[in-house]
Write a protein that holds these residues in place. Structure first.
Motif, mmCIF file in Angstrom:
data_model
loop_
_atom_site.group_PDB
_atom_site.id
_atom_site.type_symbol
_atom_site.label_atom_id
_atom_site.label_comp_id
_atom_site.label_asym_id
_atom_site.label_seq_id
_atom_site.Cartn_x
_atom_site.Cartn_y
_atom_site.Cartn_z
ATOM 1 N N ASP A 1 -24.484 -23.169 12.697
ATOM 2 C CA ASP A 1 -24.953 -23.969 14.399
ATOM 3 C C ASP A 1 -23.993 -25.079 14.353
ATOM 4 N N PHE A 2 -23.254 -24.681 14.854
ATOM 5 C CA PHE A 2 -21.814 -25.654 15.510
ATOM 6 C C PHE A 2 -21.641 -25.060 16.833
ATOM 7 N N ASN A 3 -20.788 -25.674 17.490
ATOM 8 C CA ASN A 3 -19.705 -25.302 18.987
ATOM 9 C C ASN A 3 -17.820 -25.637 18.741
ATOM 10 N N LEU A 4 -17.435 -26.660 17.350
ATOM 11 C CA LEU A 4 -15.952 -26.858 17.065
ATOM 12 C C LEU A 4 -16.554 -27.372 15.999
ATOM 13 N N MET A 5 -15.633 -26.559 15.005
ATOM 14 C CA MET A 5 -15.541 -26.789 13.832
ATOM 15 C C MET A 5 -13.802 -27.329 13.632
ATOM 16 N N TRP A 6 -14.057 -28.385 12.878
ATOM 17 C CA TRP A 6 -12.745 -28.453 12.625
ATOM 18 C C TRP A 6 -12.460 -28.843 11.049
ATOM 19 N N THR A 7 -10.894 -28.540 10.628
ATOM 20 C CA THR A 7 -10.888 -28.045 9.693
ATOM 21 C C THR A 7 -9.349 -28.655 9.484
ATOM 22 N N GLY A 8 -9.052 -28.932 8.436
ATOM 23 C CA GLY A 8 -8.060 -29.058 7.609
ATOM 24 C C GLY A 8 -7.048 -28.021 7.076
ATOM 25 N N SER A 9 -7.375 -27.372 7.164
ATOM 26 C CA SER A 9 -6.585 -25.950 6.010
ATOM 27 C C SER A 9 -7.003 -24.339 7.084
ATOM 28 N N HIS A 10 -6.460 -23.628 6.080
ATOM 29 C CA HIS A 10 -6.613 -22.345 7.093
ATOM 30 C C HIS A 10 -8.261 -21.414 6.149
ATOM 31 N N LEU A 11 -8.456 -21.064 7.985
ATOM 32 C CA LEU A 11 -9.635 -20.245 7.065
ATOM 33 C C LEU A 11 -9.540 -18.815 7.158
ATOM 34 N N LYS A 12 -10.536 -18.370 6.336
ATOM 35 C CA LYS A 12 -10.112 -17.075 5.622
ATOM 36 C C LYS A 12 -10.997 -16.490 7.231
ATOM 37 N N PRO A 13 -9.901 -14.873 7.296
ATOM 38 C CA PRO A 13 -10.139 -13.973 8.191
ATOM 39 C C PRO A 13 -11.618 -13.925 8.663
ATOM 40 N N TYR A 14 -12.319 -13.443 7.253
ATOM 41 C CA TYR A 14 -13.893 -13.084 7.517
ATOM 42 C C TYR A 14 -14.579 -14.403 8.057
ATOM 43 N N ILE A 15 -14.436 -15.132 7.902
ATOM 44 C CA ILE A 15 -15.230 -16.878 8.379
ATOM 45 C C ILE A 15 -14.392 -16.729 9.790
ATOM 46 N N LEU A 16 -13.605 -15.755 10.522
ATOM 47 C CA LEU A 16 -13.230 -16.405 11.992
ATOM 48 C C LEU A 16 -13.324 -15.358 12.450
ATOM 49 N N ARG A 17 -13.914 -14.214 11.817
ATOM 50 C CA ARG A 17 -14.817 -12.693 12.742
ATOM 51 C C ARG A 17 -15.966 -13.577 12.707
ATOM 52 N N GLY A 18 -16.334 -14.175 12.195
ATOM 53 C CA GLY A 18 -18.051 -14.556 11.748
ATOM 54 C C GLY A 18 -18.200 -14.970 13.258
ATOM 55 N N LEU A 19 -17.093 -15.443 13.937
ATOM 56 C CA LEU A 19 -17.730 -16.834 14.764
ATOM 57 C C LEU A 19 -18.020 -16.022 15.993
ATOM 58 N N GLN A 20 -19.405 -16.962 16.560
ATOM 59 C CA GLN A 20 -19.405 -16.221 18.067
ATOM 60 C C GLN A 20 -18.240 -16.319 18.701
ATOM 61 N N ASP A 21 -18.715 -16.110 20.024
ATOM 62 C CA ASP A 21 -17.850 -16.491 21.935
ATOM 63 C C ASP A 21 -17.535 -18.269 21.835
ATOM 64 N N PHE A 22 -18.793 -18.774 21.590
ATOM 65 C CA PHE A 22 -18.503 -20.135 22.333
ATOM 66 C C PHE A 22 -18.621 -21.125 21.169
ATOM 67 N N GLN A 23 -17.929 -20.874 19.853
ATOM 68 C CA GLN A 23 -17.634 -21.587 18.901
ATOM 69 C C GLN A 23 -16.446 -21.180 18.697
ATOM 70 N N LYS A 24 -15.311 -22.734 18.685
ATOM 71 C CA LYS A 24 -14.506 -22.615 18.616
ATOM 72 C C LYS A 24 -13.586 -24.159 17.072
#
Length: 119
Positions: A90-113
């Motif tokens: 339940d977020f709008n912005l995710m700040w991460t220090g490493s590469h994300l797995k492709p399934y996480i990126l595919r699971g994002l909503q349009d408004f999530q960055k």
């Protein structure tokens, strides 16, 4: 978390009024309906409610995963964003220090960055 939307009444106002009313949001696109959130560095020391409450106004949230970024956390908090648990979706912005797995990126909503993309 909802995406920022613009009311029909707001779209009729001039761009100068918008800048004065909401200094943290610029509207783009052909019909000026796409919001761009502008982070103002002075928000860290400012007490200006127009800057400090923008996240509260639109119920914006962020999460920080796999990194410790005090500057980013402070800037988002001072713009009115609230932090959610790293396991929350339940977020709008995710700040991460490493590469994300492709399934996480595919699971994002349009408004999530996300700040970080592989390669």
């Amino acid at each position: 978390m909802p995406a920022i939307t613009r009311d029909q009444e707001d779209s009729e106002s001039s761009s100068e009024d918008e800048h004065d009313d909401l200094p943290c949001i610029a509207w783009s696109g052909a019909s000026k309906t796409i919001p761009i959130l502008l982070f103002i560095p002075e928000a860290i020391v400012s007490k200006d409610d127009r800057i400090c409450s923008i996240g509260d106004r639109y119920k914006m949230a962020f999460k920080i995963v796999r990194t410790e970024s005090r500057l980013v956390r402070g800037l988002l908090t001072n713009h009115g964003f609230h932090e959610v648990h790293p396991n929350s979706n339940d977020f709008n912005l995710m700040w991460t220090g490493s590469h994300l797995k492709p399934y996480i990126l595919r699971g994002l909503q349009d408004f999530q960055k996300v700040n970080h993309f592989p390669r």
